[in-house]
Motif scaffolding. Structure first.
Motif: not given
Length: 340
Positions: A254-256, A262-266, A268-275, A292-296
């Motif tokens: 759920l945190p992800i 809530r994140g921007d495209e940049e 989401r690109a980070f999450w895509r690369r990592c996960l 995760l902290d930034r978006h609560g």
């Protein structure tokens, strides 16, 4: 980088939440459960008790079997069946942990090397199967077909939940509904079944059986939500595994889900690369926790856990006040308090 998981001070209580109430309530029966567990892990095949006892004796709280005994007490059950069903529940849980560690390539479990690291994947899977077989033998010995149906159905649903998690893994398009379906299956279903069989043995009305099941289901969801938050904001000691394992394994929790939405495209690109791609580099876990902290996302995950915890308490509000109900309410508070 540590991420704080803030709590509303107004929600705090004077006493630190504890499971001592349920431990005291079921102590005598848990001694019988523990003796039964030891006897049923025995085998002439030496590796079976070695692997089983490595995990069973590794310090787990045995919360699920205690819930079976506590809900049996809540509904005034008198008999030996709850002890065997509680042991069955613990064997089912242990089997899923052995299997999960193989699926996830986990190295640690409850602060110790995972069984697969010591005996190999094949032994972990097969000993898990042995424990499932022993669990079903004990269910049959109890002779309550409804309880057998509940726990055998739970075994199917848990397996479905694990497969659903595999399907959702490394897919950042996973939404909240899909995520909740996974944790209902892989985690909350066993909590629900563990709580439902007590009133079934007691022959209580269906409404009471459903109330205990609802308590367990909501508690199980809250429990998993807290675990998901702890993976990014907890400690190795609290987790019994390495912080960030979910991130490294590409698990979509759920945190992800919240952070991606809530994140921007940049981002989401980070999450895509990592996960999705598994291309995790130095500093990526720290960046993930900062996002995760930034978006609560962690704080909201904990709030969701609190809401499910309150639903669990409400489910058993209609039962008479007493040690059993008080102990079950304390369990909810304890599970939520793990993020402190």
């Amino acid at each position: 980088m540590a991420v704080a998981l803030p709590f509303d001070p107004a929600a705090d209580v004077a006493a630190e939440p504890s499971i001592e109430g349920i431990v005291t309530l079921v102590r005598a029966d848990m001694e019988r459960v523990n003796a039964l567990i030891l006897s049923r892990t025995g085998s002439d095949v030496t590796m079976i008790p070695e692997v089983a006892q490595h995990l069973i004796s590794s310090g787990g709280k045995r919360l699920r079997p205690m819930l079976t005994l506590a809900t049996a007490a809540l509904t005034a059950y008198e008999g030996d069946g709850a002890v065997k069903l509680a042991a069955s529940v613990e064997f089912m849980h242990t089997a899923t942990l052995l299997h999960d560690d193989v699926v996830d390539d986990s190295e640690m479990r409850r602060g110790k090397l995972a069984a697969r690291m010591l005996w190999g994947n094949e032994a972990s899977v097969l000993v898990g199967d042995f424990l499932l077989g022993q669990a079903f033998r004990m269910m049959i010995e109890v002779g309550n077909m409804r309880a057998l149906d509940i726990l055998s159905t739970a075994a199917v649903v848990i397996a479905e939940g694990e497969v659903a998690q595999l399907a959702a893994a490394k897919n950042i398009a996973t939404d909240e509904d899909a995520y909740l379906a996974v944790i209902r299956g892989k985690t909350a279903e066993l909590f629900a079944a563990a709580c439902e069989v007590g009133p079934v043995l007691a022959g209580r009305p269906e409404a009471e059986q459903a109330a205990c099941r609802a308590y367990g289901m909501n508690l199980g969801i809250a429990f998993q939500l807290v675990d998901d938050a702890l993976d990014y904001g907890g400690s190795k000691a609290a987790l019994g595994k390495n912080v960030g394992d979910d991130f490294r394994e590409g698990k979509i929790t759920l945190p992800i889900v919240l952070a991606v939405r809530r994140g921007d495209e940049e981002e989401r690109a980070f999450w895509r690369r990592c996960l999705e791609d598994g291309a995790i580099g130095e500093g990526d876990l720290e960046r993930a926790m900062a996002l995760l902290d930034r978006h609560g996302a962690l704080a909201e995950t904990v709030e969701r856990a609190r809401a499910y915890g309150e639903a669990a308490k409400q489910a058993i509000a209609g039962f008479p006040a007493g040690p059993a109900r008080a102990a079950l309410i304390d369990v909810v508070d304890f599970c939520i308090s793990r993020v402190r």
